[in-house]
Enzyme design. Structure first.
Site, PDB file in Angstrom:
ATOM      1  CG  HIS A   1       3.441   2.428   1.943  1.00 15.96           C
ATOM      2  ND1 HIS A   1       3.627   1.722   3.104  1.00 15.96           N
ATOM      3  CD2 HIS A   1       4.081   3.616   2.127  1.00 15.96           C
ATOM      4  CE1 HIS A   1       4.344   2.456   3.944  1.00 15.96           C
ATOM      5  NE2 HIS A   1       4.622   3.605   3.376  1.00 15.96           N
TER       6      HIS A   1
ATOM      7  CB  CYS B   1       2.110   3.818 -23.233  1.00 18.51           C
ATOM      8  SG  CYS B   1       1.167   2.323 -22.858  1.00 18.51           S
TER       9      CYS B   1
ATOM     10  CB  THR C   1       1.206   0.785  12.469  1.00 19.60           C
ATOM     11  OG1 THR C   1       2.542   1.266  12.272  1.00 19.60           O
ATOM     12  CG2 THR C   1       0.371   1.868  13.101  1.00 19.60           C
TER      13      THR C   1
HETATM   14 ZN   LIG Z   1       2.596   0.539 -22.607  1.00 17.13          ZN
END
Ligand SMILES: [Zn+2]
Length: 244
Positions: A124, A135, A194
């Site tokens: 995860h 970016c 778990t």
């Molecule tokens: Zn950026």
């Protein structure tokens, strides 16, 4: 605690050089990180917001409310002071002895790496690494936590987010299939902390072909019938006892 089972599992570990560990939230509770679904878990914590936590941890929410999402993560998910416990440390020892091949985890706290494990597969993602959705410039947790509300990318101004898998987002399948490969080839598979109700946890067990499946959990799980060995109790204590 069944001492006979503990003794048998200890023997398995001593004899094996191909152990794989698969863990969930219960691995980190002894480090002070609450799980999600238990009575004391995050989902039952009182919040001063009208949104349910599952929604606040969704892809939809980060798109619509990046400010609130970012603050929610800082206030409820990041435990910068948390330290590894006996479970993390036991797994480091087993890896150093050449017995443990991989740690597969559903946790996002980075405690396995903090303890010193090197081959950790985070199904995860994690809250250690951050990136700009525009970016892709990378940031640290420290940089993310130094801000309030949305942390805008210093290069392009877009939202900076943690490398976690949110509700409504797919798993990183290359990590998942690497995990599957380790499970398929494991001699001993230890599953700890778990309840195995969340996808893809139970599904991962389907890939194990051996007869040395060890389940360690604080309460009974729906998959106990599949296990060759069941140890009920605190995984941070039991794992440490197993290697001691
Ligand atoms: Zn950026």
């Amino acid at each position: 605690m069944d001492n006979e089972v503990l003794k048998n599992v200890k023997e398995l570990i001593e004899k094996s050089s191909n152990i794989v560990f698969f863990g969930g939230a219960g691995v980190s509770t002894a480090s002070g990180i609450p799980d999600f679904r238990s009575a004391t878990g995050l989902y039952n914590k009182k919040q001063n917001t009208a949104y349910p936590p599952e929604y606040m941890l969704s892809h939809d929410f980060i798109v619509k409310h990046p400010d609130q999402f970012s603050d929610y993560v800082r206030q409820n998910l990041i435990y910068g002071e948390a330290q590894p416990n006996g479970a993390h440390k036991a797994l480091v020892k087993l890896e150093e002895q050449g017995k443990l091949k991989a740690v597969i985890t559903q946790n996002i706290d980075g405690l396995h790496q903090k303890a010193g494990s090197s081959n950790v597969l985070e199904l995860h993602g994690n809250l250690t690494d951050y990136y700009c959705i525009g970016c892709k410039k990378e940031y640290s947790q420290q940089e993310f936590c130094a801000h309030n509300g949305t942390f805008g990318c210093t290069k392009c101004g877009n939202v900076v987010r943690p490398k976690v898998v949110l509700y409504g987002e797919g798993l990183d399948m290359s990590i998942y299939w690497t995990a599957v490969k380790f499970v398929q080839h494991a001699d001993v598979l230890i599953v700890g902390g778990t309840s195995l109700v969340v996808h893809p946890a139970a599904g991962l067990l389907d890939y194990y072909h051996g007869h040395k499946l060890v389940l360690i959990n604080i309460e009974k799980t729906s998959e106990d019938y599949r296990a060759d060995y069941v140890l009920q109790g605190d995984v941070s204590k039991i794992l440490w006892d197993l290697i001691d």
